[in-house]
Enzyme design. Structure first.
Site, short mmCIF file in Angstrom:
data_model
loop_
_atom_site.label_atom_id
_atom_site.label_comp_id
_atom_site.label_asym_id
_atom_site.label_seq_id
_atom_site.Cartn_x
_atom_site.Cartn_y
_atom_site.Cartn_z
N ASP A 1 85.21 75.28 32.94
CA ASP A 1 86.02 76.11 32.05
C ASP A 1 87.48 75.70 32.25
O ASP A 1 88.11 76.03 33.25
CB ASP A 1 85.80 77.59 32.40
N CYS B 1 90.14 90.37 32.57
CA CYS B 1 88.78 89.92 32.23
C CYS B 1 88.09 89.26 33.41
O CYS B 1 87.39 88.24 33.26
CB CYS B 1 88.79 88.96 31.04
N LYS C 1 96.05 78.36 24.23
CA LYS C 1 96.64 78.40 25.57
C LYS C 1 97.41 77.11 25.88
O LYS C 1 98.04 76.99 26.92
CB LYS C 1 95.55 78.62 26.63
N GLN D 1 92.41 77.40 31.70
CA GLN D 1 93.67 77.50 32.44
C GLN D 1 94.09 76.17 33.08
O GLN D 1 95.06 76.15 33.84
CB GLN D 1 93.58 78.59 33.52
N HIS E 1 86.12 84.17 34.62
CA HIS E 1 86.50 85.05 33.51
C HIS E 1 85.21 85.62 32.92
O HIS E 1 84.16 84.96 32.96
CB HIS E 1 87.23 84.17 32.48
N1 PMP Z 1 88.29 81.36 30.71
C1 PMP Z 1 89.45 81.53 31.33
C2 PMP Z 1 89.63 81.01 32.73
C3 PMP Z 1 90.49 82.19 30.67
O1 PMP Z 1 91.66 82.37 31.28
C4 PMP Z 1 90.29 82.66 29.35
C5 PMP Z 1 91.37 83.40 28.59
N2 PMP Z 1 92.06 84.35 29.35
C6 PMP Z 1 89.06 82.44 28.75
C7 PMP Z 1 88.09 81.78 29.45
C8 PMP Z 1 88.76 82.90 27.36
O2 PMP Z 1 89.54 82.21 26.42
P1 PMP Z 1 89.56 82.64 24.91
O3 PMP Z 1 89.83 84.10 24.87
O4 PMP Z 1 90.67 81.83 24.31
O5 PMP Z 1 88.24 82.31 24.32
#
Ligand code: PMP
Length: 403
Positions: free
Chosen positions: A198, A362, A224, A201, A121
């Site tokens: 990270d 993203c 999430k 997910q 991401h």
């Molecule tokens: N890493 C991953 C794998 C994600 O899916 C996301 C959110 N789509 C993020 C980081 C960022 O999370 P947040 O916007 O809650 O900070």
């Protein structure tokens, strides 16, 4: 799992969109909140609210107890060894920025290297690029095969004596790939290199044990995992966090301040400048209690069944292209149908009451690797049903016929 009962805990799931029952398949972006979480937040505002840690009065002490009890709930949920290792942040993004800034400052010099994967991401890419611009560090990228699985032999080749850290997604938010992080961590440790996982997910979908993984750092967002927005976690092994400098300065993170010299608070407060989102942490703890009461194993099994069913049904649709067919796959399905633009598909599905996400998610470097601009993404949560997948399939077929 009693889906009927679970769904009743989420009032939003019974609303309609454009006169159609809502089918919510955007859980990868954020999950809906059960009554138990929202009630806990409301209750705390109505009956306990006071700033934490600094007060001698009754409410402040009670708010502090709740806040610190939430830290213990998080610790237990991810099986960390100590609450000193649980840093509250605003979410995954802030956790990674905190980490990159602090770890980078202490442990990375010009020419040092970080290993990322091609499916990261942006929040696990851009902070490293900012550090690269400041410090001249280099970014190395683990490639993947066409099923969306990381190439572990190539991963091992990326290590050099300048490798200082590996930072990798547990589960891809686009492909659903569950990366073999335990194996990757074992290899990295053999090279003397720590690993950040990270978990944005993975935390909502599977049991996570940071000690079993032997992850040095693990980050996630509350929103999430059925918790509120604006709160998240950086887990870090105490031995690392102790050596890392503070990220932000302010109240709470200090022991003593004078204009000549300031000393910093102990863990975890060293990394928590300012008033924390102590109401958010209560909401997060309630969310973790909620999923724990159902059981993470059961949630994982239910979502696996949904994903397997959805993969089979979606593949029946003419022109269907699915991105991400890893052996180990979480409940995220990215797809395109024929030459229908992902945005058109998403917009028309929305008119049928089906909420999916469209675009690059993203993860633009991953889109480049796949040779596409974006996908439609359906991502499932604990409350989703096979009937909803049937609605999605019928919806896609209807949109396809229109083109
Ligand atoms: N890493 C991953 C794998 C994600 O899916 C996301 C959110 N789509 C993020 C980081 C960022 O999370 P947040 O916007 O809650 O900070």
């Amino acid at each position: 799992m009693d889906l009927q009962k679970i769904r009743a805990d989420f009032p939003i799931l019974s609303r309609e969109v454009y006169g159609k029952p809502l089918v919510y398949f955007d859980n990868g972006a954020t999950t809906q909140k059960p009554r138990q979480v929202v009630d806990a937040i409301t209750d705390e505002y109505y009956s306990v609210n006071a700033n934490v840690h600094r007060g001698v009065h009754f409410l402040s002490q009670q708010a502090t107890e709740l806040h610190e009890a939430s830290r213990e709930t998080v610790r237990k949920f991810i099986h960390a060894g100590s609450t000193n290792e649980i840093i509250f942040t605003r979410g995954t993004t802030e956790s990674i920025n905190l980490f990159v800034s602090s770890f980078g400052e202490e442990f990375m010099q010009e020419g040092d290297e970080v290993i990322l994967s091609v499916m990261e991401h942006h929040s696990n890419i851009v902070p490293w690029q900012l550090l690269a611009a400041k410090r001249g560090i280099a970014i190395k990228v683990i490639p993947m095969n066409d099923r969306g699985e990381l190439l572990l032999d190539e991963y091992k080749q990326l290590f050099s004596e300048r490798t200082k850290i590996v930072s990798v997604a547990h589960v891809s938010n686009v492909l659903g790939t569950v990366n073999p992080v335990k194996e990757m961590i074992r290899y990295a440790h053999g090279q003397g290199v720590p690993v950040l996982v990270d978990g944005a997910q993975s935390i909502p979908h599977m049991p996570v044990d940071v000690q079993d993984l032997d992850a040095d750092f693990y980050v996630f967002s509350g929103h999430k995992v059925y918790g509120p927005t604006g709160v998240g976690v950086l887990y870090g092994k105490e031995e690392w966090l102790d050596k890392m400098p503070p990220y932000q300065g302010g109240g709470e993170m200090i022991q003593h301040v004078s204009f000549e010299r300031t000393t910093f608070n102990e863990l975890p407060f060293k990394f928590e400048a300012g008033t924390p989102d102590y109401i958010g942490t209560t909401g997060l703890a309630k969310a973790l209690d909620y999923v724990s009461a159902i059981g993470m194993e059961k949630i994982a099994a239910h979502e696996h069944e949904l994903t397997t069913y959805a993969m089979t049904r979606l593949k029946e649709i003419p022109g269907m292209r699915i991105f991400g067919e890893a052996e180990e796959k979480g409940s995220v399905i990215s797809f395109l149908v024929g030459d229908i633009h992902h945005f058109d598909m998403g917009t028309l599905l929305d008119r049928l009451g089906i909420a999916v996400r469209t675009g690059h998610h993203c993860a633009q470097p991953l889109m480049q690797r796949l040779g596409i601009e974006g996908t439609v993404r359906a991502s499932f949560g604990l409350y989703n049903t096979k009937e909803e997948i049937d609605v999605l399939v019928a919806g896609i077929e209807r949109v396809s016929r229109m083109f």
